[in-house]
Motif scaffolding. Sequence first.
Motif, PDB file in Angstrom:
ATOM      1  N   MET A   1      34.278   7.476 -15.155  1.00 29.92           N
ATOM      2  CA  MET A   1      34.453   5.976 -15.465  1.00 29.92           C
ATOM      3  C   MET A   1      35.250   5.558 -13.975  1.00 29.92           C
ATOM      4  SD  MET A   1      36.665   6.965 -18.757  1.00 29.92           S
ATOM      5  CE  MET A   1      36.740   5.196 -19.551  1.00 29.92           C
ATOM      6  N   VAL A   2      35.026   4.289 -13.857  1.00 27.06           N
ATOM      7  CA  VAL A   2      35.392   3.588 -12.326  1.00 27.06           C
ATOM      8  C   VAL A   2      35.750   2.351 -12.845  1.00 27.06           C
ATOM      9  CG1 VAL A   2      34.818   2.750 -10.230  1.00 27.06           C
ATOM     10  CG2 VAL A   2      33.391   4.902 -11.210  1.00 27.06           C
ATOM     11  N   GLU A   3      37.072   1.976 -12.429  1.00 26.47           N
ATOM     12  CA  GLU A   3      37.660   0.816 -12.640  1.00 26.47           C
ATOM     13  C   GLU A   3      36.916  -0.430 -11.795  1.00 26.47           C
ATOM     14  OE1 GLU A   3      39.986  -2.061 -14.532  1.00 26.47           O
ATOM     15  OE2 GLU A   3      39.501  -0.082 -15.374  1.00 26.47           O
ATOM     16  N   LYS A   4      36.672  -1.178 -12.215  1.00 26.06           N
ATOM     17  CA  LYS A   4      36.222  -2.542 -11.413  1.00 26.06           C
ATOM     18  C   LYS A   4      35.542  -2.249  -9.938  1.00 26.06           C
ATOM     19  CE  LYS A   4      39.897  -5.335 -13.249  1.00 26.06           C
ATOM     20  NZ  LYS A   4      41.282  -5.776 -13.282  1.00 26.06           N
ATOM     21  N   PRO A   5      34.367  -1.473 -10.112  1.00 26.94           N
ATOM     22  CA  PRO A   5      33.954  -1.052  -9.037  1.00 26.94           C
ATOM     23  C   PRO A   5      33.024  -2.326  -8.489  1.00 26.94           C
ATOM     24  CG  PRO A   5      32.585  -0.457 -10.795  1.00 26.94           C
ATOM     25  CD  PRO A   5      33.750  -0.926 -11.504  1.00 26.94           C
ATOM     26  N   ASP A   6      32.706  -2.132  -7.248  1.00 30.84           N
ATOM     27  CA  ASP A   6      31.735  -3.076  -6.620  1.00 30.84           C
ATOM     28  C   ASP A   6      30.280  -2.850  -7.281  1.00 30.84           C
ATOM     29  OD1 ASP A   6      29.642  -3.853  -4.359  1.00 30.84           O
ATOM     30  OD2 ASP A   6      31.666  -4.967  -3.631  1.00 30.84           O
ATOM     31  N   PRO A   7      29.470  -4.004  -7.286  1.00 30.50           N
ATOM     32  CA  PRO A   7      28.249  -3.633  -7.895  1.00 30.50           C
ATOM     33  C   PRO A   7      27.402  -2.503  -7.261  1.00 30.50           C
ATOM     34  CG  PRO A   7      28.591  -6.093  -8.086  1.00 30.50           C
ATOM     35  CD  PRO A   7      29.795  -5.281  -7.143  1.00 30.50           C
ATOM     36  N   LYS A   8      27.335  -2.344  -6.057  1.00 30.77           N
ATOM     37  CA  LYS A   8      26.637  -1.435  -5.315  1.00 30.77           C
ATOM     38  C   LYS A   8      27.258   0.066  -5.768  1.00 30.77           C
ATOM     39  CE  LYS A   8      29.017  -2.119  -1.129  1.00 30.77           C
ATOM     40  NZ  LYS A   8      29.897  -0.779  -0.899  1.00 30.77           N
ATOM     41  N   ASP A   9      28.562  -0.027  -6.009  1.00 30.86           N
ATOM     42  CA  ASP A   9      28.953   1.400  -6.459  1.00 30.86           C
ATOM     43  C   ASP A   9      29.074   1.663  -7.660  1.00 30.86           C
ATOM     44  OD1 ASP A   9      29.564   1.805  -3.665  1.00 30.86           O
ATOM     45  OD2 ASP A   9      31.492   0.475  -3.614  1.00 30.86           O
ATOM     46  N   ALA A  10      28.843   0.688  -8.607  1.00 37.25           N
ATOM     47  CA  ALA A  10      28.980   1.005 -10.095  1.00 37.25           C
ATOM     48  C   ALA A  10      27.921   2.081 -10.582  1.00 37.25           C
ATOM     49  CB  ALA A  10      28.512  -0.287 -10.907  1.00 37.25           C
ATOM     50  N   PRO A  11      28.412   3.101 -11.384  1.00 36.07           N
ATOM     51  CA  PRO A  11      27.253   3.986 -11.882  1.00 36.07           C
ATOM     52  C   PRO A  11      26.303   3.488 -12.843  1.00 36.07           C
ATOM     53  CG  PRO A  11      29.555   4.154 -12.980  1.00 36.07           C
ATOM     54  CD  PRO A  11      29.688   3.357 -11.794  1.00 36.07           C
ATOM     55  N   THR A  12      26.735   2.637 -13.750  1.00 34.92           N
ATOM     56  CA  THR A  12      25.677   2.039 -14.499  1.00 34.92           C
ATOM     57  C   THR A  12      26.295   0.433 -14.672  1.00 34.92           C
ATOM     58  OG1 THR A  12      27.343   2.374 -16.501  1.00 34.92           O
ATOM     59  CG2 THR A  12      25.669   3.787 -15.882  1.00 34.92           C
ATOM     60  N   ASN A  13      25.731  -0.286 -15.633  1.00 31.50           N
ATOM     61  CA  ASN A  13      26.168  -1.447 -15.968  1.00 31.50           C
ATOM     62  C   ASN A  13      26.975  -1.661 -17.334  1.00 31.50           C
ATOM     63  OD1 ASN A  13      24.006  -1.197 -17.438  1.00 31.50           O
ATOM     64  ND2 ASN A  13      23.638  -3.570 -17.583  1.00 31.50           N
ATOM     65  N   MET A  14      27.143  -0.583 -17.746  1.00 31.22           N
ATOM     66  CA  MET A  14      28.105  -0.236 -19.065  1.00 31.22           C
ATOM     67  C   MET A  14      29.523  -0.449 -18.982  1.00 31.22           C
ATOM     68  SD  MET A  14      25.798   2.502 -21.217  1.00 31.22           S
ATOM     69  CE  MET A  14      25.780   3.711 -19.981  1.00 31.22           C
ATOM     70  N   ALA A  15      29.942  -1.564 -19.470  1.00 27.96           N
ATOM     71  CA  ALA A  15      31.301  -1.956 -19.296  1.00 27.96           C
ATOM     72  C   ALA A  15      32.279  -1.596 -20.358  1.00 27.96           C
ATOM     73  CB  ALA A  15      31.525  -3.393 -18.784  1.00 27.96           C
ATOM     74  N   ILE A  16      33.420  -1.183 -20.315  1.00 26.64           N
ATOM     75  CA  ILE A  16      34.438  -1.021 -21.215  1.00 26.64           C
ATOM     76  C   ILE A  16      35.156  -2.379 -21.782  1.00 26.64           C
ATOM     77  CG2 ILE A  16      36.699   0.146 -21.985  1.00 26.64           C
ATOM     78  CD1 ILE A  16      36.209   1.963 -19.702  1.00 26.64           C
ATOM     79  N   ILE A  17      35.000  -2.886 -22.963  1.00 25.11           N
ATOM     80  CA  ILE A  17      35.664  -3.931 -23.429  1.00 25.11           C
ATOM     81  C   ILE A  17      37.163  -3.760 -24.289  1.00 25.11           C
ATOM     82  CG2 ILE A  17      33.585  -4.858 -23.907  1.00 25.11           C
ATOM     83  CD1 ILE A  17      34.611  -4.812 -27.010  1.00 25.11           C
ATOM     84  N   GLY A  18      37.959  -4.543 -24.701  1.00 23.42           N
ATOM     85  CA  GLY A  18      39.010  -4.370 -25.203  1.00 23.42           C
ATOM     86  C   GLY A  18      39.087  -3.998 -26.586  1.00 23.42           C
ATOM     87  N   ARG A  19      38.351  -2.592 -26.756  1.00 25.62           N
ATOM     88  CA  ARG A  19      38.684  -1.760 -27.907  1.00 25.62           C
ATOM     89  C   ARG A  19      38.575  -0.365 -27.786  1.00 25.62           C
ATOM     90  NH1 ARG A  19      39.301  -6.527 -29.002  1.00 25.62           N
ATOM     91  NH2 ARG A  19      38.501  -7.661 -30.721  1.00 25.62           N
ATOM     92  N   TYR A  20      39.593   0.257 -28.066  1.00 25.68           N
ATOM     93  CA  TYR A  20      39.840   1.781 -28.004  1.00 25.68           C
ATOM     94  C   TYR A  20      40.256   2.437 -29.333  1.00 25.68           C
ATOM     95  CZ  TYR A  20      40.513  -0.162 -23.092  1.00 25.68           C
ATOM     96  OH  TYR A  20      40.329  -0.633 -21.838  1.00 25.68           O
TER      97      TYR A  20
END
Length: 275
Positions: free
Chosen positions: A189-208
């Motif tokens: 998990m990475v917080e607010k990565p630069d697009p070139k460093d993002a492991p995927t495009n699957m983003a966490i939304i406000g439900r946990y």
Amino acid sequence: MIRKCLFPAAGYGTRFLPATKATPKEMLPVLTKPLIQYGVEEALEAGIHTMAIVTGRGKRAIEDHFDISYELEHQIKDTSKEPLLDEIRSLIDRCTFSYTRQTEMKGLGHAILTGETLIGNEAFAVILADDLCTNSTGGVLSQMTEIYRKYQCSIIAIEEVPKEETRKYGVIAGNLVDGTDDTYRVTDMVEKPDPKDAPTNMAIIGRYILTPDIFDILRKTQPGKGGEIQITDALLEQAKQGRVIAYRFKGKRFDCGSVEGFVEATNHFYESIVN
């Protein structure tokens, strides 16, 4: 199994200034209902009746909303406007609301840690009210409680976003489990990565849904991105032990923390009424 839902609601809502100078962003209405009420209704649909709300200075309107207004009810009694309060009065009757204050804005992780006194030692849900979600066959939190029932670990909701937008979100990497195409065991998990460093495009939304050991982890979590205590960093510690599941939810999410998303949500809900 999940009895309590935590609502972090202490933020300033600066993207909506000057409207949020004196009005909590969680109280901004989509049509006639404030954002936080949609969240409470979603939690109640998932079988949760205890709402724990982390507020801050200038947020008394949230407490007043989930309370009885005897003067207003007397004023509209036996008029055509009386039914307009039926929904909120039902929530007040069916739910228990408790509040605590976050005295400093130190990030979402810190806000969740502030809510520990309201939650205690049990798994709990978290809803960020400015992520407004809708689904005709069952709310996102209802879907997630079923996932929790199966895996008994922390659950996060995810959606695919354009690669260039990863810098706005926590982003996960993971492996599909049980032959599904929507449930992942998180490996990174990475917080607010630069697009070139993002492991995927699957983003966490406000439900946990979080297990209670998250509080001890948050206490030890150092400030991360933006100098804030990030829930993403704490969840990564659980993920290293294989104890975080990411679920690609069914439904539609509106980012009501942005003006564009707020307008889109308003149009969507209005069209659902007129059509």
